[in-house]
Design a protein around this motif. Structure first.
Motif, PDB file in Angstrom:
ATOM      1  N   PHE A 138      45.454 -54.493  -6.859  1.00 16.23           N
ATOM      2  CA  PHE A 138      46.633 -53.374  -6.030  1.00 16.23           C
ATOM      3  C   PHE A 138      46.373 -52.060  -6.627  1.00 16.23           C
ATOM      4  CE2 PHE A 138      47.630 -58.052  -6.033  1.00 16.23           C
ATOM      5  CZ  PHE A 138      47.514 -58.592  -4.835  1.00 16.23           C
ATOM      6  N   TYR A 139      46.694 -50.890  -5.659  1.00 16.02           N
ATOM      7  CA  TYR A 139      47.355 -49.898  -6.281  1.00 16.02           C
ATOM      8  C   TYR A 139      47.885 -49.406  -5.561  1.00 16.02           C
ATOM      9  CZ  TYR A 139      42.558 -49.476  -8.253  1.00 16.02           C
ATOM     10  OH  TYR A 139      41.216 -49.550  -9.597  1.00 16.02           O
ATOM     11  N   LEU A 140      48.648 -49.346  -4.435  1.00 19.46           N
ATOM     12  CA  LEU A 140      49.456 -49.207  -3.440  1.00 19.46           C
ATOM     13  C   LEU A 140      51.001 -50.190  -3.784  1.00 19.46           C
ATOM     14  CD1 LEU A 140      48.077 -48.823   0.035  1.00 19.46           C
ATOM     15  CD2 LEU A 140      47.989 -46.953  -1.897  1.00 19.46           C
ATOM     16  N   SER A 168      41.419 -44.080   3.676  1.00 21.23           N
ATOM     17  CA  SER A 168      42.480 -44.140   2.433  1.00 21.23           C
ATOM     18  C   SER A 168      42.377 -46.257   2.862  1.00 21.23           C
ATOM     19  CB  SER A 168      43.347 -42.931   2.309  1.00 21.23           C
ATOM     20  OG  SER A 168      44.478 -43.977   1.880  1.00 21.23           O
ATOM     21  N   ASN A 169      43.448 -46.124   3.761  1.00 19.09           N
ATOM     22  CA  ASN A 169      43.021 -47.550   4.633  1.00 19.09           C
ATOM     23  C   ASN A 169      41.478 -48.461   3.962  1.00 19.09           C
ATOM     24  OD1 ASN A 169      45.422 -46.564   5.215  1.00 19.09           O
ATOM     25  ND2 ASN A 169      44.685 -46.317   7.386  1.00 19.09           N
ATOM     26  N   SER A 203      54.747 -46.020  -1.499  1.00 16.07           N
ATOM     27  CA  SER A 203      53.126 -45.865  -1.127  1.00 16.07           C
ATOM     28  C   SER A 203      53.187 -46.346   0.294  1.00 16.07           C
ATOM     29  CB  SER A 203      51.954 -46.547  -1.860  1.00 16.07           C
ATOM     30  OG  SER A 203      51.861 -46.355  -3.070  1.00 16.07           O
ATOM     31  N   ARG A 204      53.988 -47.797   0.675  1.00 16.67           N
ATOM     32  CA  ARG A 204      53.445 -48.194   2.004  1.00 16.67           C
ATOM     33  C   ARG A 204      54.389 -47.459   2.538  1.00 16.67           C
ATOM     34  NH1 ARG A 204      51.316 -52.633  -1.140  1.00 16.67           N
ATOM     35  NH2 ARG A 204      53.471 -53.553  -1.767  1.00 16.67           N
ATOM     36  N   HIS A 222      41.310 -48.963  -0.284  1.00 16.74           N
ATOM     37  CA  HIS A 222      42.032 -50.104  -0.639  1.00 16.74           C
ATOM     38  C   HIS A 222      42.045 -51.108   0.530  1.00 16.74           C
ATOM     39  CE1 HIS A 222      44.472 -47.028  -3.078  1.00 16.74           C
ATOM     40  NE2 HIS A 222      44.468 -46.541  -2.341  1.00 16.74           N
ATOM     41  N   SER A 265      39.744 -47.090 -12.498  1.00 14.06           N
ATOM     42  CA  SER A 265      38.419 -46.800 -11.948  1.00 14.06           C
ATOM     43  C   SER A 265      37.159 -47.385 -11.659  1.00 14.06           C
ATOM     44  CB  SER A 265      38.833 -45.399 -10.382  1.00 14.06           C
ATOM     45  OG  SER A 265      38.820 -44.703 -11.510  1.00 14.06           O
ATOM     46  N   TYR A 288      45.373 -42.095  -0.862  1.00  9.24           N
ATOM     47  CA  TYR A 288      45.796 -42.546  -1.829  1.00  9.24           C
ATOM     48  C   TYR A 288      44.306 -42.851  -2.444  1.00  9.24           C
ATOM     49  CZ  TYR A 288      50.165 -43.246   0.222  1.00  9.24           C
ATOM     50  OH  TYR A 288      50.784 -43.500   1.018  1.00  9.24           O
ATOM     51  N   CYS A 293      39.972 -52.679  -2.190  1.00  9.84           N
ATOM     52  CA  CYS A 293      40.565 -53.074  -3.070  1.00  9.84           C
ATOM     53  C   CYS A 293      41.143 -54.295  -2.918  1.00  9.84           C
ATOM     54  CB  CYS A 293      41.479 -52.584  -3.107  1.00  9.84           C
ATOM     55  SG  CYS A 293      40.556 -50.718  -4.266  1.00  9.84           S
ATOM     56  N   ALA A 353      43.450 -44.185  -6.449  1.00  9.84           N
ATOM     57  CA  ALA A 353      43.490 -45.680  -7.597  1.00  9.84           C
ATOM     58  C   ALA A 353      45.014 -45.496  -8.337  1.00  9.84           C
ATOM     59  CB  ALA A 353      42.414 -45.834  -8.669  1.00  9.84           C
TER      60      ALA A 353
END
Ligand code: DP6
Length: 407
Positions: free
Chosen positions: A275-277, A260-261, A281-282, A264, A211, A306, A267, A308
């Protein structure tokens, strides 16, 4: 010799901290807000002893000795707490009532998490909070918890929020020296006992971008980030504080998922993207949206968030937890021993996990929203709740022996 042992909790942000305006002092580009999770389930435990007989400062982290001088952030936390203690000692001396010169003694620090680091759960927040809180107790610092959080902030940004229980804001502040950038409690853990959390530990072999590095890359390259910092987060912080104070799950849940969205999204807008998800996750995101969309009264029943990494944290009122645990258990099967996969600490479910998975009253719930995922996509479920801040433990809980070495 003086020895103190404390534990500190994990916190999971619902308005995310991402980006620093000062990387040395750890000053953020936006305020953030988090929920403190129970230390009964996840915590970092730290013992610190100070003795004039010790040769030099020593540190053991999860059983391995580390060179304390190489850790600049920890070093800053030691320097700050020792300076405050030193001022107290000088004052006491001047008043003719001297106190032990603990600030001049070397210290031995032993710290461990009660959860495997391999689980990929963020440990820097609880770890640094435990370190700084234990130092403040050892030195008997007569400063407020927000002041202690200001020091912990310099160890790891998110650590400052683990100094309080309940609902906690990290106010970004404006000053260059960081003196107004610290955590404050918005509401104690007793305020909204109905709110609980389910951590879905998502298996992930590769190690992602840290992070610390990721957020500076976002600051440098994402244009979307300016919009987030300047025009979105300030209003969201106000909305989230109100939602918490009103115990308004509808607003709390929508803001949590949107933030959260968006974290990301920035990101992805970082160049090159971060990309962390992952697919698991999805899939959890889709499942929670289906669960919410088919709720009989149209009200939101759960919210995901979510950090990192790919692990999901699902916040929901206690009454919905059994349904959510059954849903996750069905779509993310495990081949582990049931108690190892899900310990059921609050007896949320009575039957077998994943068996009776269709949410009650959700007539329109589409069972095919996602396929049942490969076995082991989620490796563990941790049911936890909103709880208190750092705790001081008794002497027999010490991680160090009489001779100052780890037990
Ligand atoms: C995504 O506190 O780990 O979890 O200040 O560099 O130590 P440093 O970063 P860290 O960042 C946490 C970011 C986050 C969001 C959050 O907890 O608010």
């Amino acid at each position: 010799m003086k020895t103190v042992t404390c534990t500190a909790p994990v916190n999971i942000a619902v308005i995310k901290y991402w980006g620093k305006r000062d990387t040395e002092l750890i000053l953020p580009t936006n305020s953030s807000l988090s929920v403190t999770l129970s230390q009964d389930i996840l915590h970092s435990k730290t013992t610190i002893s100070a003795a004039k007989e010790y040769d030099h400062d020593r540190l053991w982290l999860n059983g391995i000795e580390e060179d304390i001088t190489k850790n600049k952030r920890m070093h800053n936390c030691f320097r700050e707490t020792r300076a405050i203690r030193q001022a107290m000692e000088a004052k006491a001396e001047a008043e003719g009532k001297p106190i032990e010169p603990l600030s001049t003694y070397p210290v031995h620090v032993c710290s461990e998490n009660n959860f495997p680091t391999a689980a990929g759960l963020a440990s820097s927040a609880s770890g640094l909070a435990a370190l700084v809180y234990t130092l403040s107790q050892l030195f008997e610092l007569t400063i407020s918890t927000s002041e202690v959080s200001r020091i912990a902030r310099q160890g790891s940004g998110s650590a400052c929020r683990s100094l309080f229980g309940g609902f906690v804001a990290w106010e970004m502040g404006e000053k260059e020296d960081g003196s107004d950038s610290y955590a404050v409690q918005i509401a104690p853990e007793t305020h909204w006992p109905d709110l609980q959390a389910l951590i879905c530990v998502v298996s992930d072999a590769k190690k992602g971008t840290s992070s610390t590095a990721g957020m500076q890359s976002t600051i440098k390259t994402s244009l979307l980030m300016n919009e987030r910092i300047n025009n979105i987060v300030p209003a969201r912080m106000e909305g989230m504080k109100k939602a918490v104070l009103d115990k308004d799950f509808q607003s709390f849940a929508e803001l949590t998922m949107r933030d959260s969205n968006q974290f990301h999204a920035v990101c992805l807008d970082t160049y090159p993207p971060i990309f962390y998800l992952n697919d698991t996750s999805r899939a959890i995101i889709q499942l929670i949206h289906e669960y919410n969309a088919t709720s009989p009264d149209g009200k939101l029943k759960a919210a995901y968030t979510y950090d990192a990494g790919p692990n999901a944290v699902i916040y929901a009122p206690k009454e919905n937890m059994a349904e959510i645990i059954q849903l996750i258990g069905h779509y993310f099967p495990s081949n582990k021993e049931p108690a190892e996969f899900f310990a059921n600490p609050y007896n949320a479910i009575s039957g077998k996990l994943g068996e009776d998975f269709l949410p009650k009253d959700h007539a329109k719930f589409n069972q095919n929203v996602i396929p049942v995922q490969p076995v082991g996509s989620v490796s563990r479920l941790l049911h936890t709740k909103v709880d208190d801040g750092p705790r001081v433990l008794s002497q027999d809980e010490s991680l160090l022996k009489e001779d100052g070495l780890p037990k």
